[in-house]
Write an enzyme that holds these catalytic residues in place. Sequence first.
Site, mmCIF file in Angstrom:
data_model
loop_
_atom_site.group_PDB
_atom_site.id
_atom_site.type_symbol
_atom_site.label_atom_id
_atom_site.label_comp_id
_atom_site.label_asym_id
_atom_site.label_seq_id
_atom_site.Cartn_x
_atom_site.Cartn_y
_atom_site.Cartn_z
ATOM 1 N N ALA A 90 41.873 38.916 47.273
ATOM 2 C CA ALA A 90 40.561 39.496 47.567
ATOM 3 C C ALA A 90 40.761 40.604 48.582
ATOM 4 O O ALA A 90 41.601 40.489 49.483
ATOM 5 C CB ALA A 90 39.613 38.431 48.114
ATOM 6 N N HIS A 91 40.007 41.666 48.445
ATOM 7 C CA HIS A 91 40.065 42.795 49.378
ATOM 8 C C HIS A 91 39.459 42.398 50.719
ATOM 9 O O HIS A 91 39.983 42.713 51.767
ATOM 10 C CB HIS A 91 39.321 43.999 48.775
ATOM 11 C CG HIS A 91 39.392 45.227 49.602
ATOM 12 N ND1 HIS A 91 38.563 45.429 50.690
ATOM 13 C CD2 HIS A 91 40.190 46.316 49.503
ATOM 14 C CE1 HIS A 91 38.844 46.614 51.228
ATOM 15 N NE2 HIS A 91 39.825 47.170 50.517
#
Length: 171
Positions: free
Chosen positions: A9-10
């Site tokens: 996930a960013h």
Amino acid sequence: MHNLEPPYAHNDVKPGNVLLSHRKGKCPLAILMDFGSARPARMQIRSRSEALHLQEWASEHCSAPFRAPELWDCPSDADIDERTDIWSLGCTLFAIMYGVSPFEYALGESGGSLQLAIINAQIKWPAGPKQPYPEEFHHFVTWMLQPQPALRPCIDDIIYHVDKLVTKFSQ
């Protein structure tokens, strides 16, 4: 990132981390930047201390107006995954459309709370007789801003619907 094994996930999707490149005769190209907060997306939270640790991490690494509800108030028994980025993407699209995140209105209200607005998914669409965007765009963003992570779409769902919207509105 979401389709890697394990998925990443960013964790800080927001307008300031999206570079738009205008290409002559083509749709703009969006490039996601600043991967300093990226980490494996899936984690099992099984205690209150793990939940508090995640919330503390999120407060340091995720921009508040774009942070998913489960990162504000993490349950003691939760499975967190890459759909936190989908929430942030929905907030980012809203901000690109209207110049402000969908929950920042709460900061201007007497007794308003950004955290409560996000946790309760109290989206405030700009009022006006003529909306500048088709209703399908509002439905799309609202779909991404589902407060229950298990009901939020995954990235493959988003890509499929973006393709449908592009086809519909480019004719």
